[in-house]
Design a protein around this motif. Structure first.
Motif, PDB file in Angstrom:
ATOM      1  N   LEU A  41       0.764  -1.363  -0.195  1.00 46.68           N
ATOM      2  CA  LEU A  41      -0.072   0.317  -0.095  1.00 46.68           C
ATOM      3  C   LEU A  41       0.768   1.177   0.098  1.00 46.68           C
ATOM      4  O   LEU A  41       1.912   1.379   0.731  1.00 46.68           O
ATOM      5  N   SER A  42       0.479   2.158  -0.691  1.00 42.64           N
ATOM      6  CA  SER A  42       1.173   3.591  -0.737  1.00 42.64           C
ATOM      7  C   SER A  42       0.165   4.690  -0.567  1.00 42.64           C
ATOM      8  O   SER A  42      -1.074   4.822  -0.863  1.00 42.64           O
ATOM      9  N   LEU A  43       0.547   5.643   0.399  1.00 37.23           N
ATOM     10  CA  LEU A  43      -0.218   6.739   0.833  1.00 37.23           C
ATOM     11  C   LEU A  43      -0.450   8.031  -0.082  1.00 37.23           C
ATOM     12  O   LEU A  43      -1.348   8.661  -0.290  1.00 37.23           O
ATOM     13  N   ASN A  44       0.902   8.493  -0.705  1.00 33.92           N
ATOM     14  CA  ASN A  44       0.543   9.521  -1.675  1.00 33.92           C
ATOM     15  C   ASN A  44       0.214  10.671  -1.060  1.00 33.92           C
ATOM     16  O   ASN A  44      -0.440  11.313  -1.875  1.00 33.92           O
ATOM     17  N   LEU A  45       0.629  11.191  -0.126  1.00 30.85           N
ATOM     18  CA  LEU A  45      -0.021  12.306   0.517  1.00 30.85           C
ATOM     19  C   LEU A  45       1.408  13.115   0.536  1.00 30.85           C
ATOM     20  O   LEU A  45       2.487  13.110   0.540  1.00 30.85           O
ATOM     21  N   ASP A  46       1.007  14.633   0.391  1.00 25.86           N
ATOM     22  CA  ASP A  46       2.025  15.627   0.164  1.00 25.86           C
ATOM     23  C   ASP A  46       1.501  17.070   0.906  1.00 25.86           C
ATOM     24  O   ASP A  46       0.433  17.178   0.987  1.00 25.86           O
ATOM     25  N   GLY A  47       2.353  17.801   1.357  1.00 27.07           N
ATOM     26  CA  GLY A  47       1.900  19.103   2.013  1.00 27.07           C
ATOM     27  C   GLY A  47       2.479  19.152   3.392  1.00 27.07           C
ATOM     28  O   GLY A  47       3.713  18.564   3.636  1.00 27.07           O
ATOM     29  N   SER A  48       1.828  19.476   4.500  1.00 31.85           N
ATOM     30  CA  SER A  48       2.242  19.843   5.702  1.00 31.85           C
ATOM     31  C   SER A  48       1.109  19.314   6.656  1.00 31.85           C
ATOM     32  O   SER A  48      -0.092  18.909   6.296  1.00 31.85           O
ATOM     33  N   VAL A  49       1.283  18.688   7.790  1.00 23.61           N
ATOM     34  CA  VAL A  49       0.266  18.362   8.992  1.00 23.61           C
ATOM     35  C   VAL A  49      -0.897  19.324   8.932  1.00 23.61           C
ATOM     36  O   VAL A  49      -2.294  19.030   8.816  1.00 23.61           O
ATOM     37  N   TYR A  50      -0.603  20.534   8.855  1.00 25.98           N
ATOM     38  CA  TYR A  50      -1.690  21.439   8.804  1.00 25.98           C
ATOM     39  C   TYR A  50      -2.405  21.683   7.768  1.00 25.98           C
ATOM     40  O   TYR A  50      -3.832  21.580   7.444  1.00 25.98           O
ATOM     41  N   THR A  51      -1.768  21.768   6.405  1.00 24.47           N
ATOM     42  CA  THR A  51      -2.634  21.778   5.372  1.00 24.47           C
ATOM     43  C   THR A  51      -3.508  20.473   5.180  1.00 24.47           C
ATOM     44  O   THR A  51      -4.627  20.835   4.346  1.00 24.47           O
ATOM     45  N   LEU A  52      -3.022  19.496   5.228  1.00 25.70           N
ATOM     46  CA  LEU A  52      -3.860  18.259   4.858  1.00 25.70           C
ATOM     47  C   LEU A  52      -4.980  18.247   6.135  1.00 25.70           C
ATOM     48  O   LEU A  52      -6.052  17.612   5.614  1.00 25.70           O
ATOM     49  N   ILE A  53      -4.781  18.570   7.079  1.00 26.66           N
ATOM     50  CA  ILE A  53      -5.955  18.585   8.267  1.00 26.66           C
ATOM     51  C   ILE A  53      -6.873  19.777   7.867  1.00 26.66           C
ATOM     52  O   ILE A  53      -8.081  19.715   7.717  1.00 26.66           O
ATOM     53  N   ASP A  54      -6.373  20.972   7.505  1.00 26.44           N
ATOM     54  CA  ASP A  54      -7.286  22.042   7.337  1.00 26.44           C
ATOM     55  C   ASP A  54      -8.185  21.825   6.109  1.00 26.44           C
ATOM     56  O   ASP A  54      -9.387  22.040   6.060  1.00 26.44           O
ATOM     57  N   GLU A  55      -7.695  20.847   4.926  1.00 21.05           N
ATOM     58  CA  GLU A  55      -8.656  20.430   4.009  1.00 21.05           C
ATOM     59  C   GLU A  55      -9.731  19.640   4.243  1.00 21.05           C
ATOM     60  O   GLU A  55     -10.745  19.724   3.885  1.00 21.05           O
ATOM     61  N   LYS A  56      -9.498  18.858   5.357  1.00 24.91           N
ATOM     62  CA  LYS A  56     -10.446  18.011   5.904  1.00 24.91           C
ATOM     63  C   LYS A  56     -11.567  18.866   6.980  1.00 24.91           C
ATOM     64  O   LYS A  56     -12.755  18.488   6.794  1.00 24.91           O
TER      65      LYS A  56
END
Length: 545
Positions: A19-34
C-alpha cells in the motif's frame, strides 16, 4: 490470495507493504482540507471544560493563533515548548505552531522542573506554553533561560509576563490572514514539526526530530484497510500532545473527520470514555488492564490499538472477551519509527499474539545483530525499519543518528523479533533489556510471561541485579490483583516461575510492590525499578549457584 496477504510482499527476506499513501504538504494543510469539508460537524471536545468545537470554529481559532504568532515574530524553525495539560487550547496552539513552520516540543505538566528545564536547554526553545498550575516554574524558566522570548498560558488571562491563548482566540480583530496562508503554504513534508523525547524507561531520553511527513505518514490508519479511525468514530486523545503518539492521534482523528475527545490527568479516564461514548482509542497495556477491572456497561469502545509496551496475551484476551470490540491490535512502533505494523481491519480480533503487518509505505527486515545478514521467516534477529514515518534523526547528534541507520537506510530499532510466512511481525524483546549471566542470555520477557500466568499477578517487570563478573541476575517486581493482596508470598511466586523455566534462566529475587512506577504515558518505568535495586543491593562478590 487472501486480503491479508495482498497487503504484504515478502521478497529477498524483506517484508514490504503493498500500500502507498501518496500524501504531500504539511500536517496543517492536510488537516485543514478535511476541516473545510466538515465545517458544521463537532470535531473536538474538551472533557474538562466540556467545550465543543465545530470544524469551522476550530479552523478560525487555529488561524487566529497562527496570525498572532507571526505578528510577534515566530518564524520557521522556532521551537515552542509546552508545559501544560492536554486541552482544546493546547491542541489549537499545536496546529497553529506547526502551520507556520514552528517546531513543537515539551513534556507532561506533571514533570518536575529539571525535565522541562533540560528540554528548553537542549531544543533552545524560544516560546513557552504554560498553565496556572506551573506558573511559578514557568516564570522562573522565562527569567533564567536566555533562549525564551515569550510565554503563553492556556488557562488564564494575559498580563505583562504572558499572553492568554483564549484571549487571542476571542480577539475580534484578526491581523493579516493572507500572510498566514502564504507562509503555511510554503511548509513541506520535509520541514521539522516536532521534537519528542524518548521515554527513557531503559536508557537516557533522546531528542528525536520529526518532520511533517513523519507525522502524516501515519494517516494510512484511517484507510479502509486498517480503519482504526473513520468519520463515525469518537477518538480518545489522552496522551500528552508533546509526545509523538499524543500529537499523532489528535492529527489522525481530525484527518479522519472523526471527533477528538481531549482528556487529561485531571479527568477520570474511564468515566470520560463512557460519558463521551469513545469508540476508538490507542491505549497502553496498563490502561487496558485497568479497564478490565471496570464494568462493561455503557462502554462504547469498539476499536483498540495497544501501544507503548508489550501487552500480555491474557490481558488482551480478557479485554476482548469482556468488551467485545470489533477490532483489537497490538501494534509495533517507536517514537523514532512511528507505527511499523498493525493488523488489518479485516483481521478483527482474531490475532492477539502478533503485531500485524507493515503499514503504508513501510518495509522491515530481521537481521543477525552481529553480521547484519537478513534472516528468513521464524528466525529471531534485530528489527530494522525503512518508511516515511522514520524520524529525521536525533537533535544535534549526527554521530548517534548515523549509528542508528544501516547502509541501506534502515533504522536499527534495537528490538528483537521475527516474522511468519504471512509477514506478521512478532516482538521478542529489547536487546538492551536482555540479561547476561554466566555467559548465557536471559530474557526478562520470558520470565514476565510466566509470572503473568499466575492468577494473582496483575503486573510484572523484570530487571537485572548486578552480579559483578558473573553478569546480571533477573529480579521480578510484581503487583498483585487486589483480591490476592496479603495472601500470596514472594516464595510462592518464586516457586511458580522456577517450576516452569530451566535453572540457567531462573529469577533471583521477587519483590511485591503496591504499584509499579509508570512514565507519563503509562509505560512501566524500568529505570526507577533499577534505582530501587541500587538502593537495596551491592555488587555481588560471590554468587551461590
Amino acid at each position: 490470495m487472501s486480503e491479508k496477504e495482498s497487503l504484504v510482499e515478502i521478497k529477498n527476506k524483506y517484508v514490504t507493504s503493498t500500500l502507498s499513501l501518496n500524501l504531500d504538504g504539511s500536517v496543517y494543510t492536510l488537516i485543514d482540507e478535511k476541516l473545510k469539508m466538515t465545517e458544521d460537524k463537532h470535531v473536538l471536545i474538551d472533557c474538562l471544560s466540556n467545550k465543543s468545537w465545530t470544524a469551522k470554529e476550530l479552523r478560525i481559532a487555529i488561524i487566529k493563533v497562527g496570525v498572532y504568532l507571526i505578528e510577534i515574530g515566530v518564524k520557521k524553525g522556532d521551537v515552542v515548548a509546552a508545559y501544560c495539560p492536554n486541552s482544546d487550547l493546547q491542541a489549537i496552539f499545536f496546529f497553529a505552531t506547526v502551520a507556520i513552520g514552528g517546531i513543537y516540543t515539551g513534556c507532561s505538566h506533571l514533570a518536575p522542573f529539571p525535565e522541562i528545564n533540560k528540554i528548553i536547554q537542549e531544543t533552545k526553545a524560544a516560546y513557552l506554553l504554560g498553565c496556572k498550575q506551573n506558573l511559578d516554574i514557568c516564570e522562573q524558566l522565562l527569567k533564567n533561560q536566555k533562549s525564551l522570548k515569550k510565554m503563553f498560558i492556556v488557562d488564564g488571562e494575559s498580563n505583562a509576563n504572558f499572553a492568554s491563548v483564549l484571549s487571542i482566540i476571542n480577539e475580534k480583530h484578526v491581523g493579516d490572514i493572507s500572510n498566514f496562508f502564504l507562509i503555511s503554504s510554503t511548509i513541506t513534508g520535509e520541514d521539522s514539526a516536532q521534537i519528542v523525547f524518548s521515554s527513557g524507561t531503559t536508557a537516557s531520553p533522546k531528542a528525536i526530530l520529526l518532520s511533517h511527513r513523519n507525522i502524516y505518514a501515519d494517516f494510512g490508519e484511517t484507510s479502509p484497510e486498517f480503519n482504526m479511525i473513520s468519520e463515525d468514530d469518537t477518538v480518545a486523545c489522552y496522551l500528552p500532545f508533546s509526545h509523538v503518539v499524543g500529537s499523532c492521534v489528535l492529527s489522525l482523528a481530525l484527518y479522519g473527520c472523526a471527533k477528538a475527545v481531549i482528556m487529561n490527568s485531571d479527568s477520570g479516564m474511564y468515566k470520560d470514555f463512557q460519558c463521551y461514548k469513545v469508540t476508538s482509542a490507542y491505549i497502553v497495556p496498563a490502561v487496558i488492564d485497568y479497564f478490565n477491572k471496570q464494568e462493561a456497561e455503557k462502554f462504547s469502545l469498539k476499536k483498540v490499538c495497544s501501544i507503548g509496551d508489550w501487552l500480555p496475551e491474557k490481558v488482551g484476551t480478557e479485554f476482548v472477551q469482556k468488551f467485545k470490540p470489533i477490532y483489537f491490535s497490538q501494534l509495533y512502533g517507536a517514537s523514532e519509527t512511528g507505527v511499523v505494523t498493525m493488523h488489518s481491519f479485516n483481521n478483527g480480533v482474531s490475532d492477539l499474539k502478533s503485531n500485524g503487518v507493515p503499514v503504508f509505505d513501510c518495509t522491515y527486515k530481521i537481521v543477525n545483530k552481529q553480521t547484519g545478514e537478513a534472516l528468513g521467516a521464524n528466525e529471531v534477529g534485530e528489527i530494522l525499519v525503512k518508511s516515511p514515518q522514520v524520524c529525521k534523526g536525533y537533535l544535534n547528534n549526527p554521530e548517534l543518528t548515523s549509528q542508528c541507520f544501516d547502509d541501506e537506510g534502515f533504522y536499527k530499532t534495537g528490538d528483537a523479533g521475527y516474522y511468519d510466512e504471512r509477514g506478521n511481525l512478532y516482538f521478542a524483546g529489547r536487546y538492551s533489556s536482555l540479561l547476561k549471566y554466566y555467559g548465557l542470555f536471559i530474557s526478562p520477557d520470558e520470565i514476565e510471561e510466566i509470572l503473568l500466568k499466575h492468577e494473582a499477578v496483575q503486573e510484572v517487570a523484570v530487571v537485572g541485579i548486578d552480579a559483578g563478573v558473573y553478569g546480571q541476575m533477573p529480579k521480578a517486581f510484581v503487583c498483585l490483583c487486589e483480591k490476592f493482596r496479603g495472601k500470596i508470598t514472594e516464595k510462592e511466586l518464586f516457586d511458580f516461575v522456577n517450576a516452569q523455566i530451566e535453572y540457567t534462566k531462573t529469577v533471583e529475587e521477587i519483590e511485591i510492590l503496591e504499584t509499579l512506577p509508570k512514565t507519563s504515558i503509562g509505560k512501566i518505568d524500568r529505570k526507577k525499578l533499577q534505582n530501587i535495586i541500587r538502593e537495596h543491593h551491592k555488587t555481588y562478590n560471590s554468587v551461590e549457584v
